[in-house]
Design a protein around this motif. Structure first.
Motif, short mmCIF file in Angstrom:
data_model
loop_
_atom_site.label_atom_id
_atom_site.label_comp_id
_atom_site.label_asym_id
_atom_site.label_seq_id
_atom_site.Cartn_x
_atom_site.Cartn_y
_atom_site.Cartn_z
N ASN A 167 2.38 1.92 -3.47
CA ASN A 167 1.48 2.62 -4.40
C ASN A 167 1.52 4.13 -4.17
O ASN A 167 1.47 4.91 -5.12
N ASP A 189 0.83 -1.21 0.00
CA ASP A 189 0.00 0.00 0.00
C ASP A 189 0.86 1.26 0.00
O ASP A 189 0.55 2.25 -0.68
N HIS A 236 4.62 5.41 -5.73
CA HIS A 236 4.50 5.40 -7.18
C HIS A 236 3.69 6.60 -7.68
O HIS A 236 4.03 7.24 -8.68
N ASP A 237 2.62 6.95 -6.96
CA ASP A 237 1.78 8.09 -7.36
C ASP A 237 2.51 9.42 -7.18
O ASP A 237 2.42 10.32 -8.02
#
Length: 580
Positions: A301, A298, A304-305
């Motif tokens: 992610n 989690d 990554h964003d």
């Protein structure tokens, strides 16, 4: 209610299969035991907490188990441990050598585990070297150390070396997850990753931290509880700080840092964690390096964003600033100001997208909020049928008042003259004293003050010596009144004489006094030229060493001078037998 405590020792490895993250080493040792190719001197080296001593104990039990022993049979008396940190003398090694000669009573081997072997003294190493070169067949030495470079080469050359690597965050988190399942503990994946990261590759530390956190949090282990107990900043703090930096929002960024400090965190901890965060964002820039990101799925992610918002150039600049702040933090006297300046520089990198200096900071005026006139504070009232006639009557009364005022205005009288307006002249632009224009302005000022005249045009009236001496004395008195007593005394040292028509001559007792008079002679000459109305006057100064006797008398000379004035002094001296 007693706190819920997990026994971390219970989950420490008991066999080679339980060893986490060291599969290659354990497989090599198992194959050596099965094929009877195990060396008699082994060296386990690696970071603290990765399982060196634990593997040595497991190996010591494993090599004596040939399958014929009973289940309750124990070979612990064939295992000898020595802590070289506290037993590092020659006598300790001699006692060990005496024990090595005795063969085992049960089993095939006697195992000697020497922990922290790099702490042995030089003489202890030399005493141990002969036994290590030719050990008995029944003896196996396992040396464990965290600093392999401190061991002498003669010892290293006689050992089979096994390098223990740091346990990865993923392996440590998975093993902690297994322990949590065994203990019926609901643990978030992010919480276990934080514990694994805090352990820094040491499974022993990871178990101890897990034990401590569970004792405070119970069976509900959340990421927030772990960060509070371990005094670790949560990922959300760094994500928020990075968003504010990308938005160039310096005020909110400083408030976030202040809030972090108020929670008890250190500024050095904050800036080093922020540097690690930028490193992780840089890792996410390329798909091949995402595997280097040791966080939960989690959080991965989220990284990554956010990595999509920041380009590589921005991340490299922020990493440079954070690393520079990290190096200067301990030497800084105002550490909080250092971190705040670094944060402001980071938030100013993407401002306007123009090329700026490295230390550029967005000015404070950019963040000043200009309050627009509040038009909605008093909304207009709805016009009703009752208010319309009132508005019409008010408008009619205002028209009548305007007509009355126009009628009462009187015409100006025929001799009326309006007052002149005051004209404000612009101030003259001042010239800097360090510019070329200042030299030009100075020359113009001198020309106005004293216009240049040729020597022929200047007056040269004749004067007498008495007049010159009178003005000379007047000027020295003026100097004396102004407090320049030393210069006045120098001018009064000799009576000035008129050597020729325009040359004044004085004789001084030494060269030092001459230099002082020459430096200030312009003051005297300017005064005399003005008073005598003769601008061709010059001053000649000479030095006569003999005149100094007038001002520096020995006791004998003083007595001679007094005797010349009054011969009776000599009779007084002889009468009372006095010295002069």
């Amino acid at each position: 209610m007693e706190p819920f405590i997990v026994s971390a020792r219970k989950y420490r490895p008991q066999t080679f299969k339980d060893v986490v993250g060291q599969e290659a080493i354990t497989n090599t040792l198992l194959n050596a035991i099965e094929n009877d190719h195990l060396a008699q001197a082994l060296l386990f080296c690696g970071p603290r907490g990765v399982g060196k001593t634990t593997c040595a104990r497991i190996l010591a039990k494993q090599i004596n188990q040939d399958g014929t022993q009973r289940e309750d049979e124990d070979f612990a008396f064939n295992i000898f441990e020595l802590d070289a940190a506290s037993n590092n003398s020659v006598d300790d090694i001699r006692n060990l050598i005496d024990q090595v000669r005795i063969p085992p009573q049960v089993g095939k081997y006697k195992v000697y585990i020497i922990d922290e072997v790099h702490m042995l003294s030089q003489s202890a190493f030399n005493a141990f070297l002969k036994t290590l070169e030719e050990p008995p067949k029944h003896a196996i030495f396992i040396l464990a150390t965290t600093e392999k470079h401190k061991i002498i080469p003669t010892i290293l050359s006689r050992c089979q070396i096994f390098d223990f690597k740091r346990i990865t965050v993923k392996d440590a988190a998975e093993y902690l997850k297994y322990i949590a399942e065994q203990q019926d503990i609901e643990a978030e994946e992010g919480a276990l990753h934080i514990i694994a990261q805090k352990a820094d590759g040491a499974m022993r530390d990871a178990l101890s931290i897990f034990d401590r956190v569970v004792s405070f949090s119970g069976k509900q282990l959340s990421r927030k509880a772990v960060t509070e107990n371990l005094n670790v900043l949560d990922y959300d703090t760094y994500f928020s700080a990075t968003d504010l930096i990308l938005e160039n929002n310096i005020p909110e960024l400083l408030l976030l840092f202040n809030k972090t400090l108020s929670l008890g965190y250190d500024g050095h901890h904050f800036i080093s964690g922020l540097a690690t965060h930028f490193r992780d964002l840089l890792v996410c820039q390329h798909p091949d390096t995402i595997s280097l990101l040791e966080v939960s799925d989690d959080v991965k992610n989220q990284y990554h964003d956010q990595a999509k918002k920041a380009d590589k150039r921005f991340l490299l600049k922020t990493l440079d600033l954070a690393n520079d702040c990290d190096l200067k933090y301990k030497a800084s006297k105002n550490q909080r100001l250092l971190v705040e300046l670094t944060l402001m520089k980071m938030a100013s990198i993407t401002f306007d997208g123009e090329k700026k200096k490295r230390d550029f900071i967005i000015p404070a005026s950019h963040f000043v909020k200009i309050d627009a006139p509040n038009t909605q504070a008093h909304p207009p009232k709805q016009e009703t049928q009752e208010t319309i006639p009132q508005l019409e009557s008010v408008a009619a009364s205002e028209e009548m008042l305007q007509e009355e005022q126009l009628e009462t205005i009187q015409e100006p009288p025929p001799n009326y003259q309006p007052k002149k307006k005051i004209e404000i002249k612009n101030p003259v632009k001042r010239v800097s004293g360090l510019s070329l224009s200042s030299i030009k302005a100075k020359k113009e000022h001198e020309n106005v003050k004293a216009p240049n005249l040729s020597k022929e045009e200047l007056p040269t009236e004749p004067f007498s010596e008495e007049e010159m001496q009178q003005h000379w004395n007047d000027f020295t008195q003026m100097l004396n009144d102004k407090g320049r007593k030393i210069l006045a005394s120098n001018f009064q040292t000799d009576v000035p004489k008129l050597k020729n028509v325009n040359t004044i001559w004085i004789e001084l007792p030494n060269a030092t006094m001459k230099k002082e008079v020459e430096l200030e002679q312009s003051l005297m000459l300017d005064y005399l030229k003005q008073k005598l109305n003769n601008y061709s006057i010059s001053l000649q100064i000479t030095v006569n060493e003999e005149t100094a006797k007038k001002f520096a008398f020995t006791p004998a000379e003083k007595y001679q001078k007094l005797k010349e004035k009054n011969p009776a002094i000599e009779l007084l001296r002889k009468e009372f037998d006095l010295d002069f």
